[in-house]
Design a protein around this motif. Structure first.
Motif, PDB file in Angstrom:
ATOM      1  N   MET A  25      64.891  10.750  51.049  1.00  0.00           N
ATOM      2  CA  MET A  25      64.822   9.399  51.620  1.00  0.00           C
ATOM      3  C   MET A  25      66.147   8.660  51.453  1.00  0.00           C
ATOM      4  O   MET A  25      66.595   7.956  52.365  1.00  0.00           O
ATOM      5  CB  MET A  25      63.678   8.626  50.975  1.00  0.00           C
ATOM      6  CG  MET A  25      62.292   9.134  51.360  1.00  0.00           C
ATOM      7  SD  MET A  25      60.965   8.402  50.380  1.00  0.00           S
ATOM      8  CE  MET A  25      61.074   6.695  50.890  1.00  0.00           C
ATOM      9  N   ALA A  26      66.799   8.819  50.304  1.00  0.00           N
ATOM     10  CA  ALA A  26      68.096   8.166  50.091  1.00  0.00           C
ATOM     11  C   ALA A  26      69.130   8.701  51.083  1.00  0.00           C
ATOM     12  O   ALA A  26      69.949   7.938  51.618  1.00  0.00           O
ATOM     13  CB  ALA A  26      68.560   8.396  48.653  1.00  0.00           C
ATOM     14  N   SER A  27      69.085  10.005  51.343  1.00  0.00           N
ATOM     15  CA  SER A  27      70.012  10.607  52.303  1.00  0.00           C
ATOM     16  C   SER A  27      69.755  10.102  53.719  1.00  0.00           C
ATOM     17  O   SER A  27      70.691   9.808  54.473  1.00  0.00           O
ATOM     18  CB  SER A  27      69.893  12.135  52.256  1.00  0.00           C
ATOM     19  OG  SER A  27      70.168  12.631  50.963  1.00  0.00           O
ATOM     20  N   ILE A  28      68.494  10.001  54.095  1.00  0.00           N
ATOM     21  CA  ILE A  28      68.144   9.517  55.437  1.00  0.00           C
ATOM     22  C   ILE A  28      68.591   8.062  55.618  1.00  0.00           C
ATOM     23  O   ILE A  28      69.098   7.684  56.687  1.00  0.00           O
ATOM     24  CB  ILE A  28      66.628   9.667  55.675  1.00  0.00           C
ATOM     25  CG1 ILE A  28      66.257  11.151  55.767  1.00  0.00           C
ATOM     26  CG2 ILE A  28      66.203   8.932  56.947  1.00  0.00           C
ATOM     27  CD1 ILE A  28      64.766  11.408  55.867  1.00  0.00           C
ATOM     28  N   ILE A  29      68.430   7.239  54.571  1.00  0.00           N
ATOM     29  CA  ILE A  29      68.888   5.844  54.641  1.00  0.00           C
ATOM     30  C   ILE A  29      70.396   5.799  54.884  1.00  0.00           C
ATOM     31  O   ILE A  29      70.894   5.019  55.712  1.00  0.00           O
ATOM     32  CB  ILE A  29      68.515   5.101  53.339  1.00  0.00           C
ATOM     33  CG1 ILE A  29      66.997   4.889  53.274  1.00  0.00           C
ATOM     34  CG2 ILE A  29      69.241   3.750  53.258  1.00  0.00           C
ATOM     35  CD1 ILE A  29      66.517   4.359  51.935  1.00  0.00           C
ATOM     36  N   PRO A  38      73.878  11.747  63.664  1.00  0.00           N
ATOM     37  CA  PRO A  38      72.506  11.728  64.193  1.00  0.00           C
ATOM     38  C   PRO A  38      71.512  12.210  63.140  1.00  0.00           C
ATOM     39  O   PRO A  38      71.856  12.983  62.230  1.00  0.00           O
ATOM     40  CB  PRO A  38      72.581  12.717  65.370  1.00  0.00           C
ATOM     41  CG  PRO A  38      73.658  13.679  64.967  1.00  0.00           C
ATOM     42  CD  PRO A  38      74.673  12.869  64.208  1.00  0.00           C
ATOM     43  N   LEU A  39      70.277  11.769  63.266  1.00  0.00           N
ATOM     44  CA  LEU A  39      69.238  12.199  62.328  1.00  0.00           C
ATOM     45  C   LEU A  39      68.940  13.691  62.440  1.00  0.00           C
ATOM     46  O   LEU A  39      68.273  14.261  61.568  1.00  0.00           O
ATOM     47  CB  LEU A  39      67.958  11.391  62.549  1.00  0.00           C
ATOM     48  CG  LEU A  39      67.966   9.966  61.981  1.00  0.00           C
ATOM     49  CD1 LEU A  39      66.677   9.247  62.333  1.00  0.00           C
ATOM     50  CD2 LEU A  39      68.152  10.003  60.462  1.00  0.00           C
ATOM     51  N   ILE A 281      65.718  21.942  46.718  1.00  0.00           N
ATOM     52  CA  ILE A 281      66.971  22.586  47.146  1.00  0.00           C
ATOM     53  C   ILE A 281      67.395  22.071  48.520  1.00  0.00           C
ATOM     54  O   ILE A 281      68.569  21.735  48.744  1.00  0.00           O
ATOM     55  CB  ILE A 281      66.802  24.120  47.181  1.00  0.00           C
ATOM     56  CG1 ILE A 281      66.569  24.666  45.765  1.00  0.00           C
ATOM     57  CG2 ILE A 281      68.015  24.789  47.810  1.00  0.00           C
ATOM     58  CD1 ILE A 281      66.189  26.126  45.739  1.00  0.00           C
ATOM     59  N   ALA A 282      66.448  21.992  49.444  1.00  0.00           N
ATOM     60  CA  ALA A 282      66.770  21.542  50.804  1.00  0.00           C
ATOM     61  C   ALA A 282      67.240  20.095  50.805  1.00  0.00           C
ATOM     62  O   ALA A 282      68.241  19.745  51.458  1.00  0.00           O
ATOM     63  CB  ALA A 282      65.545  21.710  51.708  1.00  0.00           C
ATOM     64  N   ALA A 283      66.532  19.227  50.067  1.00  0.00           N
ATOM     65  CA  ALA A 283      66.917  17.817  50.018  1.00  0.00           C
ATOM     66  C   ALA A 283      68.279  17.647  49.341  1.00  0.00           C
ATOM     67  O   ALA A 283      69.109  16.841  49.782  1.00  0.00           O
ATOM     68  CB  ALA A 283      65.844  17.015  49.281  1.00  0.00           C
ATOM     69  N   LEU A 290      76.343  14.983  52.488  1.00  0.00           N
ATOM     70  CA  LEU A 290      76.786  13.608  52.720  1.00  0.00           C
ATOM     71  C   LEU A 290      77.840  13.183  51.707  1.00  0.00           C
ATOM     72  O   LEU A 290      78.834  12.533  52.051  1.00  0.00           O
ATOM     73  CB  LEU A 290      75.587  12.654  52.665  1.00  0.00           C
ATOM     74  CG  LEU A 290      74.542  12.821  53.770  1.00  0.00           C
ATOM     75  CD1 LEU A 290      73.378  11.878  53.545  1.00  0.00           C
ATOM     76  CD2 LEU A 290      75.173  12.572  55.132  1.00  0.00           C
ATOM     77  N   ILE A 291      77.601  13.544  50.444  1.00  0.00           N
ATOM     78  CA  ILE A 291      78.551  13.168  49.391  1.00  0.00           C
ATOM     79  C   ILE A 291      79.902  13.851  49.623  1.00  0.00           C
ATOM     80  O   ILE A 291      80.968  13.236  49.494  1.00  0.00           O
ATOM     81  CB  ILE A 291      77.982  13.548  48.008  1.00  0.00           C
ATOM     82  CG1 ILE A 291      76.724  12.732  47.698  1.00  0.00           C
ATOM     83  CG2 ILE A 291      79.031  13.334  46.925  1.00  0.00           C
ATOM     84  CD1 ILE A 291      76.942  11.239  47.646  1.00  0.00           C
TER      85      ILE A 291
END
Length: 424
Positions: A25-29, A38-39, A281-283, A290-291
């Motif tokens: 959720m933090a990554s999606i935000i 894009p998502l 692992i996937a999340a 992103l980082i």
């Protein structure tokens, strides 16, 4: 974006959102509101994160551990350990450590070790006069060896996330695992002598030859798996599949305690455990993407190089960071998020990635026996039917023993790298 993702992650952790969902959720935000990506990147990067052949070893080792636990292996390893060290005062407590070391070479999971061995030895220690919280603390601390002695799921995750040889990590884990196991054995021997525990531990002790005859097939499993890897017969991933077939053969055909109707429950438990690990692992793969894209690892590396002038100081700071992180974040998630950031910095300081991997795993393994999120604590409490606050006064001693071992592993690289250098 990094600040927003970090704050979102902290808030989600604080309100009790599961670790995998918090990271996702933090990554999606961050993607939706603070980038032009894009998502569609969410499923794409999640798939990339789990699209690694070595990760196939995780479900197989989880399944092999569950099969061995249900197939009568636990009781036979306990009897063998008691026959070796059960003749001295405190021998039953020492048997717990020794059994966990042997079972760790089968299951690769500390939680599985806690339930499988604790269900037998915690009630036995209580019957022999050990306080119930002490018995639970011994079990929780000993089960920590499950993530050090190969096969080890955290070591597999570190190898995949940093492109480090899993075979070398496995063999490097033997030294630290033996060191911590030996330190716990020595501490328990002295502690029981001083406190007067374990005076009746010689009772119910099997003869070594009899116990070995019953347990030889169980002991042979890590020899087959680890020997096959180091002998070049199969890869760590292939070894995990061999472990499953071996566990089926031993539990079902030799010991005849693994019944056909048990397989559904075992497979279900293994699928649930595997799904939880793979989702993390996937999340974490999405989060790491992103980082990395933001340039944060390079900025951290520059800052570390300015602040810490020596490898000694860097390792001390890393130990402090990982000890705190391990208290609040699940081991797999912490490795997948932090290893790609910290390992390149360690390499710049001249620290070998295999050695650094063991430092990370030992640090984070301590988090398994420290509140508030110590999974081994919850497992041991569930088996012993006590609360965590009852364990804490006893647990401090074991944490200090492991901390001393951690310092030795950190600043004496030969403990981890000795066998690696010898074989490679």
């Amino acid at each position: 974006m990094n600040l927003v993702i970090g704050l979102s992650l902290v808030i989600l952790f604080a309100v009790g959102v599961p670790i995998a969902m918090s990271i996702l959720m933090a990554s999606i935000i961050g993607i939706e509101f603070f980038s032009r990506l894009p998502l569609l990147m969410v499923p794409q990067q999640m798939f990339v994160g789990i699209d690694h052949f070595p990760l196939m070893a995780i479900p197989f080792f989880i399944l092999a551990g569950n099969l061995m636990a249900a197939g009568g292996i636990s009781s036979r390893l306990v009897d063998l350990a008691k026959s070796i060290v059960g003749g001295v005062q405190g021998g039953l407590a020492m048997s717990c450590v020794l059994t966990c070391m042997m079972f760790a070479a089968v299951s690769g999971s500390s939680v599985a070790t806690t339930f499988a061995i604790g269900a037998i030895l915690i009630p036995a220690m209580v019957r022999h006069g050990y306080p119930r919280p002490l018995a639970a603390s011994i079990q929780a601390s000993s089960a920590e060896l499950g993530v050090l002695i190969p096969p080890s799921i955290p070591l597999i995750l570190y190898g995949v996330s940093t492109d480090t040889s899993i075979g070398q990590l496995f063999i490097a884990g033997i030294g630290p695992g033996v060191l911590i196991g030996g330190a716990l054995l020595l501490f328990l021997y002295v502690f029981c002598k001083l406190r007067g525990y374990g005076l009746q531990d010689r009772e119910d002790r099997s003869v070594f030859t009899v116990a070995f005859k019953r347990a030889w097939a169980a002991i042979l499993m890590p020899v087959v798996v680890i020997g096959g890897i180091y002998g070049g017969i199969f890869t760590p991933t292939e070894a995990s599949a061999v472990a499953v077939f071996y566990a089926l053969a031993v539990g079902g055909l030799l010991y005849r305690e693994l019944r056909l109707q048990d397989l559904w429950v075992i497979l279900r438990q293994s699928v649930i455990s595997t799904a939880a690990v793979m989702l993390i692992i996937a999340a974490a793969a999405l989060f790491s993407f992103l980082i990395s894209r933001s340039g944060l690892p390079a900025e951290i590396a520059d800052w570390v190089n300015r602040v810490f002038e020596s490898p000694w100081a860097f390792l001390l700071a890393v130990n402090g960071l990982l000890l705190v992180v391990g208290m609040f974040i699940e081991t797999s998630a912490a490795i997948l998020v932090l290893a790609p950031i910290l390992t390149p910095i360690a390499i710049q300081f001249g620290i070998q990635p295999v050695h650094f991997g063991l430092i990370m795993v030992v640090n984070l393994a301590l988090g398994m026996i420290t509140p508030p999120l110590g999974v081994n604590l919850f497992a041991a409490c569930a088996v012993a039917k006590i609360s965590i606050d009852q364990m804490l006064p006893w647990l401090v001693r074991f944490v200090l023993v492991v901390l001393v071992c951690l310092m030795a592993i950190t600043y004496m690289p030969w403990i981890s790298m000795g066998l690696v250098d010898l074989l490679y």
